[in-house]
Enzyme design. Sequence first.
Site, PDB file in Angstrom:
ATOM      1  N   TYR A  12       0.825  -1.211   0.000  1.00  0.00           N
ATOM      2  CA  TYR A  12       0.000   0.000   0.000  1.00  0.00           C
ATOM      3  C   TYR A  12       0.862   1.266   0.000  1.00  0.00           C
ATOM      4  O   TYR A  12       0.435   2.309  -0.473  1.00  0.00           O
ATOM      5  CB  TYR A  12      -0.888   0.051   1.246  1.00  0.00           C
ATOM      6  CG  TYR A  12      -2.220  -0.646   1.113  1.00  0.00           C
ATOM      7  CD1 TYR A  12      -2.287  -2.010   0.844  1.00  0.00           C
ATOM      8  CD2 TYR A  12      -3.409   0.050   1.262  1.00  0.00           C
ATOM      9  CE1 TYR A  12      -3.508  -2.647   0.743  1.00  0.00           C
ATOM     10  CE2 TYR A  12      -4.634  -0.583   1.161  1.00  0.00           C
ATOM     11  CZ  TYR A  12      -4.681  -1.931   0.899  1.00  0.00           C
ATOM     12  OH  TYR A  12      -5.885  -2.557   0.797  1.00  0.00           O
ATOM     13  N   LYS A  71       3.056 -15.218   2.566  1.00  0.00           N
ATOM     14  CA  LYS A  71       3.223 -15.926   1.291  1.00  0.00           C
ATOM     15  C   LYS A  71       4.718 -16.185   1.135  1.00  0.00           C
ATOM     16  O   LYS A  71       5.371 -15.742   0.181  1.00  0.00           O
ATOM     17  CB  LYS A  71       2.642 -15.072   0.152  1.00  0.00           C
ATOM     18  CG  LYS A  71       2.615 -15.737  -1.208  1.00  0.00           C
ATOM     19  CD  LYS A  71       1.605 -16.869  -1.336  1.00  0.00           C
ATOM     20  CE  LYS A  71       1.697 -17.530  -2.705  1.00  0.00           C
ATOM     21  NZ  LYS A  71       0.865 -18.752  -2.803  1.00  0.00           N
ATOM     22  N   ASP A 104      -2.990 -18.182   0.636  1.00  0.00           N
ATOM     23  CA  ASP A 104      -3.990 -18.885  -0.176  1.00  0.00           C
ATOM     24  C   ASP A 104      -4.662 -19.987   0.649  1.00  0.00           C
ATOM     25  O   ASP A 104      -5.883 -20.156   0.625  1.00  0.00           O
ATOM     26  CB  ASP A 104      -3.395 -19.411  -1.490  1.00  0.00           C
ATOM     27  CG  ASP A 104      -2.078 -20.145  -1.315  1.00  0.00           C
ATOM     28  OD1 ASP A 104      -1.524 -20.171  -0.195  1.00  0.00           O
ATOM     29  OD2 ASP A 104      -1.584 -20.719  -2.312  1.00  0.00           O
ATOM     30  N   ASP A 125      -6.485  -6.954   4.196  1.00  0.00           N
ATOM     31  CA  ASP A 125      -7.601  -6.303   3.504  1.00  0.00           C
ATOM     32  C   ASP A 125      -8.490  -7.361   2.859  1.00  0.00           C
ATOM     33  O   ASP A 125      -9.713  -7.366   3.031  1.00  0.00           O
ATOM     34  CB  ASP A 125      -7.050  -5.341   2.439  1.00  0.00           C
ATOM     35  CG  ASP A 125      -8.154  -4.660   1.660  1.00  0.00           C
ATOM     36  OD1 ASP A 125      -9.130  -4.213   2.293  1.00  0.00           O
ATOM     37  OD2 ASP A 125      -8.058  -4.587   0.415  1.00  0.00           O
ATOM     38  N   ASP A 151     -12.530  -9.015   4.127  1.00  0.00           N
ATOM     39  CA  ASP A 151     -13.767  -9.011   3.332  1.00  0.00           C
ATOM     40  C   ASP A 151     -14.319 -10.431   3.266  1.00  0.00           C
ATOM     41  O   ASP A 151     -15.527 -10.654   3.388  1.00  0.00           O
ATOM     42  CB  ASP A 151     -13.519  -8.491   1.898  1.00  0.00           C
ATOM     43  CG  ASP A 151     -13.754  -6.990   1.769  1.00  0.00           C
ATOM     44  OD1 ASP A 151     -13.535  -6.264   2.765  1.00  0.00           O
ATOM     45  OD2 ASP A 151     -14.149  -6.533   0.676  1.00  0.00           O
TER      46      ASP A 151
HETATM   47  C1  IPM Z   1     -10.452  -1.045   3.906  1.00  0.00           C
HETATM   48  C2  IPM Z   1     -10.628  -0.415   2.564  1.00  0.00           C
HETATM   49  C3  IPM Z   1      -9.432   0.481   2.270  1.00  0.00           C
HETATM   50  C4  IPM Z   1      -8.200  -0.401   2.245  1.00  0.00           C
HETATM   51  C5  IPM Z   1      -9.551   1.299   0.979  1.00  0.00           C
HETATM   52  C6  IPM Z   1     -10.790   2.156   0.956  1.00  0.00           C
HETATM   53  C7  IPM Z   1      -8.318   2.131   0.744  1.00  0.00           C
HETATM   54  O1  IPM Z   1     -10.819  -1.390   1.581  1.00  0.00           O
HETATM   55  O2  IPM Z   1     -10.324  -0.303   4.905  1.00  0.00           O
HETATM   56  O3  IPM Z   1     -10.440  -2.268   4.003  1.00  0.00           O
HETATM   57  O4  IPM Z   1      -7.904  -1.040   1.232  1.00  0.00           O
HETATM   58  O5  IPM Z   1      -7.513  -0.442   3.273  1.00  0.00           O
HETATM   59 MN    MN Z   2     -10.984  -3.398   2.374  1.00  0.00          MN
END
Ligand code: IPM
Ligand code: MN
Length: 353
Positions: free
Chosen positions: A141, A186, A219, A243, A247
């Site tokens: 990042y 990884k 993975d 990240d 999700d």
């Molecule tokens: C999160 C979001 C952010 C990230 C984006 C909006 C930059 O997806 O907080 O998970 O990737 O960290």
């Molecule tokens: Mn995110």
Amino acid sequence: MDALITLLPGDGIGPEVTAAAHRALKQVAEVYGHTFRFEVKLVGGAAIDETGSPLPPDTMASCMDSAAVFLGAVGGPKWSGPHAMVRPEKGLLELRAELGVYANLRPVKVMDELVDASPLKAGIIRGVDLVVVRELTGGIYFGKKTRDETVASDLCVYHTHEVERIVRVAARLASGRRNKVCSVDKANVLETSRLWRDVADRTLEREFPEIETETLLVDAAAMHLLSRPRDFDVIVTENMFGDILTDEASMLAGSMGMLPSASLGDSTRGLYEPIHGSAPDIAGLDVANPCAAIASAAMLLRHSLSLVEEADAVDAAIAAAIAAGARTADIARDGETPISTTEMTDRILAGLG
Ligand code: IPM
Ligand code: MN
């Protein structure tokens, strides 16, 4: 307690869920006799439109002066063309870096009542209670980026001290839980992951011998999160893997709309955000789930203000509303009538104090 809190509503559904968190914090102040002062500032696309910058100096100054910062969400189609000169997300990344909040805690707890809101089998997800500790201010990042006509690159860099400090956060957290840390990397491909693994192994072995440790390749971790999610207690991993895995993990809990986060550094000042994004498709419709935002406000009370009783009360109010059947559209099943963001917030706050 007297505290200054900066609110950064941002874009999309950000303002709606920030309003819910704001109401929860105001009610806590009233019920428990605290004085919270709020500054509302621009960030992300909203700030670009107004000032040309996704993180105006005035916003940053207010955040630095605050005991804690709450952020709704940033981003949206308006600012995200492939050739956009300045992006909302850049403001968020700068904010994380400037605040020095390198440890992003993302708890994933499956509530019994929401087991059927998840697309995954009840038998696998019932009882899941894990925290992902995501490194937040390093890795790909923040490495150097290049782009010309036909080639682009993103550099991933990690320093030993960055791995040490995040692993320590994870291990201390695990000490108050089930004493297990799983480090995800990884290392079969990436040099940064090989450094990560060496440092993580060494730090855990030397400083936290009582912690049960496990190492997984990312993975495989993505798979194990779905096949045996209950086994995990604390997962520690680098920025981008964290990240992506969070999700994925949000689907265990039924919806992204349920997952809060706290980003912490070496001081008590923290940044609190729901993990969901700006969801432009439902922005302004009063249908977003405010639970993640309100639970993030609870984390703010707990981690930045040390108001543990108040934080527990907010978490309990969320659980009570869910237990009583309150459901926004994202967690409503067939036959359940979804309620609005505002109504969901009302139902939660009715159970608080
Ligand atoms: C999160 C979001 C952010 C990230 C984006 C909006 C930059 O997806 O907080 O998970 O990737 O960290
Ligand atoms: Mn995110």
